[in-house]
Design an enzyme around this catalytic site. Structure first.
Site, mmCIF file in Angstrom:
data_model
loop_
_atom_site.group_PDB
_atom_site.id
_atom_site.type_symbol
_atom_site.label_atom_id
_atom_site.label_comp_id
_atom_site.label_asym_id
_atom_site.label_seq_id
_atom_site.Cartn_x
_atom_site.Cartn_y
_atom_site.Cartn_z
ATOM 1 C CD GLU A 157 -3.291 -0.180 0.381
ATOM 2 O OE1 GLU A 157 -3.055 0.879 -0.239
ATOM 3 O OE2 GLU A 157 -4.400 -0.732 0.378
ATOM 4 N NE ARG A 211 -6.656 -3.092 8.873
ATOM 5 C CZ ARG A 211 -6.365 -2.542 7.702
ATOM 6 N NH1 ARG A 211 -5.693 -1.388 7.659
ATOM 7 N NH2 ARG A 211 -6.734 -3.093 6.563
ATOM 8 C CG ASN A 255 -7.102 1.097 5.108
ATOM 9 O OD1 ASN A 255 -6.310 0.162 5.039
ATOM 10 N ND2 ASN A 255 -7.828 1.498 4.080
ATOM 11 C CG ASN A 262 -8.341 2.814 0.527
ATOM 12 O OD1 ASN A 262 -7.148 2.670 0.722
ATOM 13 N ND2 ASN A 262 -9.187 1.800 0.535
ATOM 14 C CG ASP A 321 -7.170 0.189 -2.431
ATOM 15 O OD1 ASP A 321 -6.864 0.979 -1.526
ATOM 16 O OD2 ASP A 321 -7.035 -1.041 -2.298
#
Length: 286
Positions: free
Chosen positions: A15, A98, A100, A147, A196
């Site tokens: 990522e 969490r 991200n 995202n 994403d």
């Protein structure tokens, strides 16, 4: 046009690629392994652990070092190898979630979104951390899988993906008002993949990794599709420009949810010069 594979499958869930001018490397996350991967121009890589289960975002600091979002906190360091990371927030989301992905705005403030481990619809938030502030500020609520966030070349627009909504959103941005007037930039149909990570090029084009679809897309500033580049794997996760003149587009990929033995290149880093330059990474001013 196809992207070129420049590393082996070195990440489980790659990522967040970002150019690291200090060391002339592209850095990206092995997110669910808690490591930052630093890749040089020859494709050699180093693993830089962050001391947590998850590393969700990394950005350079204005005067050297890095800001890093980990599982549920945010930390700062001065050393380029991240060896002196120290939390500045403590855990400020509950254990059902969490962090991200995130990024910095044109005024040096850090944005970080979260998601629930179970991807519960509407249960997540985005926070902003200002240099020297005592605590994070909530800026968006009702999110699901927060995202990529990135800003237009003139700094007046912000682009953002909440993946589960199947929409890339655009906001007006000012220092005083922050993110305002959210609206659709692109709305995707079933079967096109899931939006994403994203980045913006120097001409205002928005590049988006289409997860589960094996390609990336560029949309012009009016939201019209202008480029599609295929990958040999399905799980494209994020995009970012790098190289000495920011002319190389890097794409991270994932082996998460890929069956054993399938897609041997999943988890590799891909790159290509694509005829347009990127923007310098916006640093944290703290």
């Amino acid at each position: 046009m196809r992207m070129e594979q420049i590393t082996d499958s070195i990440s489980f869930h790659g990522e967040g690629p970002v150019w690291w001018e200090q060391t002339k490397e592209i850095r990206f996350l092995d997110m669910l392994s808690g490591d930052v991967l630093a890749v040089d121009k020859s494709g050699n890589h180093r693993r830089l652990p962050v001391g947590a289960e998850v590393v969700a975002c990394i950005r350079p600091r204005k005067n050297g070092g890095a800001i890093v979002a980990r599982t549920r906190d945010v930390a700062l360091c001065e050393n380029e190898d991240l060896s002196d990371l120290k939390t500045i927030t403590g855990d400020f989301i509950d254990a059902s979630k969490r962090f991200n992905e995130g990024g910095c705005d044109p005024h040096g403030r850090f944005y970080i979104g979260n998601m629930s481990w179970q991807k519960k619809i509407g249960a997540s938030q985005m926070y902003r951390i200002s240099p020297g502030a005592d605590s994070p500020e909530p800026v968006l609520d009702g999110l699901t899988t927060s995202n990529g966030i990135a800003f237009s070349p003139d700094g007046t627009l912000a682009y953002y993906n909440d993946t589960e909504t199947m929409v890339t959103s655009v906001f007006d941005y000012t220092f005083e008002g922050g993110l305002q007037n959210r609206r659709d930039f692109v709305r995707y149909r079933d079967g096109e993949g899931r939006p994403d990570g994203l980045c913006v090029d120097a001409e205002g084009g928005v590049w988006i990794a289409m997860n589960r679809a094996g390609h990336i897309r560029r949309y012009d500033p009016e939201g019209r599709l202008s480029e599609r580049i295929d990958l040999p794997v399905t799980m494209a996760t994020a995009v970012g420009f790098g190289g000495n003149d920011l002319s190389i587009l890097f794409v991270t990929t994932s082996r998460n949810d890929v069956a054993n033995g399938d897609e041997p290149a999943a988890g590799a880093l891909f790159a290509k010069k694509i005829g347009v330059k990127g923007l310098e990474p916006l640093p944290f001013d703290g």
